[in-house]
Design a protein around this motif. Structure first.
Motif, mmCIF file in Angstrom:
data_model
loop_
_atom_site.group_PDB
_atom_site.id
_atom_site.type_symbol
_atom_site.label_atom_id
_atom_site.label_comp_id
_atom_site.label_asym_id
_atom_site.label_seq_id
_atom_site.Cartn_x
_atom_site.Cartn_y
_atom_site.Cartn_z
ATOM 1 N N VAL A 16 27.899 9.231 8.652
ATOM 2 C CA VAL A 16 27.564 8.721 7.314
ATOM 3 C C VAL A 16 26.862 7.365 7.440
ATOM 4 O O VAL A 16 25.858 7.105 6.764
ATOM 5 C CB VAL A 16 28.826 8.621 6.425
ATOM 6 C CG1 VAL A 16 28.548 7.833 5.158
ATOM 7 C CG2 VAL A 16 29.329 10.019 6.086
ATOM 8 N N LEU A 17 27.347 6.512 8.332
ATOM 9 C CA LEU A 17 26.718 5.210 8.547
ATOM 10 C C LEU A 17 25.303 5.374 9.099
ATOM 11 O O LEU A 17 24.362 4.716 8.638
ATOM 12 C CB LEU A 17 27.568 4.366 9.502
ATOM 13 C CG LEU A 17 27.048 2.961 9.819
ATOM 14 C CD1 LEU A 17 26.998 2.112 8.551
ATOM 15 C CD2 LEU A 17 27.917 2.305 10.867
ATOM 16 N N LEU A 18 25.137 6.272 10.073
ATOM 17 C CA LEU A 18 23.811 6.512 10.638
ATOM 18 C C LEU A 18 22.839 7.062 9.587
ATOM 19 O O LEU A 18 21.681 6.654 9.532
ATOM 20 C CB LEU A 18 23.903 7.481 11.820
ATOM 21 C CG LEU A 18 24.456 6.912 13.126
ATOM 22 C CD1 LEU A 18 24.617 8.020 14.154
ATOM 23 C CD2 LEU A 18 23.553 5.817 13.660
ATOM 24 N N VAL A 19 23.310 7.992 8.768
ATOM 25 C CA VAL A 19 22.459 8.553 7.719
ATOM 26 C C VAL A 19 22.039 7.460 6.748
ATOM 27 O O VAL A 19 20.881 7.386 6.337
ATOM 28 C CB VAL A 19 23.175 9.703 6.976
ATOM 29 C CG1 VAL A 19 22.446 10.081 5.702
ATOM 30 C CG2 VAL A 19 23.299 10.920 7.900
ATOM 31 N N PHE A 20 22.966 6.575 6.404
ATOM 32 C CA PHE A 20 22.638 5.491 5.479
ATOM 33 C C PHE A 20 21.630 4.522 6.096
ATOM 34 O O PHE A 20 20.645 4.144 5.465
ATOM 35 C CB PHE A 20 23.915 4.745 5.067
ATOM 36 C CG PHE A 20 23.654 3.584 4.146
ATOM 37 C CD1 PHE A 20 23.352 3.804 2.816
ATOM 38 C CD2 PHE A 20 23.694 2.280 4.627
ATOM 39 C CE1 PHE A 20 23.096 2.737 1.960
ATOM 40 C CE2 PHE A 20 23.432 1.207 3.780
ATOM 41 C CZ PHE A 20 23.137 1.429 2.442
ATOM 42 N N SER A 27 14.056 10.868 6.284
ATOM 43 C CA SER A 27 13.071 11.407 5.353
ATOM 44 C C SER A 27 11.812 11.825 6.100
ATOM 45 O O SER A 27 11.238 12.876 5.837
ATOM 46 C CB SER A 27 12.741 10.356 4.285
ATOM 47 O OG SER A 27 11.714 10.811 3.448
ATOM 48 N N ALA A 28 11.391 11.018 7.068
ATOM 49 C CA ALA A 28 10.208 11.356 7.869
ATOM 50 C C ALA A 28 10.444 12.610 8.705
ATOM 51 O O ALA A 28 9.528 13.406 8.919
ATOM 52 C CB ALA A 28 9.826 10.182 8.763
#
Length: 196
Positions: A16-20, A27-28
Motif C-alpha cells: 500500500v505504501l509503495l502504491v501510494f 499510472s505510466a
C-alpha cells in the motif's frame, strides 16, 4: 503463533505504501507503448486487467492470511485465471511490438492522446469496441465475485472450467480484434498530384 498474520500485515502495509509513493509511475505502467510523451499516452486494456487481477489476488491472499493466520491454498482455477490474464497481456504486447516495427502501419497509440482511463480501455482506433467492453464487464463481474467469496468464505475461489472458458474466450476475442485496430499507412499521392 501469528507469523502468517504478521507477515501478511507487513506485506500489505509495504505494498500500500509503495502504491501510494509510486502512483505516478504505476499510472505510466498501465499505458501503451507509444512515441507520445508518457502523460499523453492512452491506457492499455491488457495491462490494466493484469494489474487488476494482480491486486485482487494479492489483497485476497493478505486478507485470508490476516484473518485465518494461514496462507490461502492456490487452486488450479486461480493459476489458469492468471495464465489467461498474463497471456492476454503478452499477446497485446507482441501485437503492439510487431506493429511498431512495421513502417506500413500507422498506430493509433502514436497519433491519439489519452481521453481518460475508461474511454481509453474501451476504445480502439475506430471508437468504442464491443470486444473491449465485453472483456471489461466480465473481468469486473468475476473480480467482484472473487472478492466477495474471499470475504465471506475466507478462501481463494476456484473458478469452474466454464467461467475460465468464458474469460478465455473474451480475452481471445479482444486479442483477435486488436490486430486490425491499426490501419496501414495510406501511400503518398503521386508526385504529379503534389505539384497541382
Amino acid at each position: 503463533m501469528y507469523a502468517t498474520t504478521t507477515s501478511c500485515s507487513v506485506a500489505l502495509a509495504i505494498i500500500v505504501l509503495l502504491v501510494f509513493v509510486l502512483r505516478r509511475h504505476l499510472s505510466a505502467l498501465l499505458k501503451d507503448e507509444s512515441t507520445l510523451p508518457v502523460p499523453l499516452r492512452s491506457y492499455s486494456l491488457s495491462r490494466s486487467i493484469l494489474f487488476f487481477w494482480t491486486m485482487v489476488l494479492f489483497l485476497s491472499i493478505c486478507y485470508i492470511g490476516i484473518k485465518t493466520d494461514n496462507l490461502a491454498p492456490i487452486d488450479s482455477g486461480v493459476l489458469i485465471l492468471m495464465g489467461i490474464v498474463v497471456g492476454t497481456a503478452t499477446t497485446g504486447r507482441v501485437i503492439d511490438s510487431s506493429q511498431t516495427q512495421d513502417p506500413g502501419i500507422t498506430r493509433t497509440q502514436d497519433t491519439h492522446q489519452s481521453q481518460g482511463f475508461l474511454l481509453d480501455i474501451l476504445s480502439d482506433g475506430n471508437g468504442m469496441s464491443i470486444s473491449r467492453l465485453q472483456t471489461v464487464i466480465f473481468n469486473i463481474i468475476y473480480g467482484c465475485a472473487f472478492v466477495s467469496l474471499v470475504i465471506t468464505q475466507e478462501v481463494l475461489y476456484n473458478f469452474p472450467t466454464e467461467t475460465l472458458t468464458l474469460l478465455g474466450i473474451s480475452s481471445g476475442a479482444y486479442a483477435f480484434m486488436k490486430v486490425p485496430e491499426n490501419k496501414p499507412t495510406p501511400p503518398p499521392p503521386p508526385a504529379n498530384q503534389l505539384q497541382l
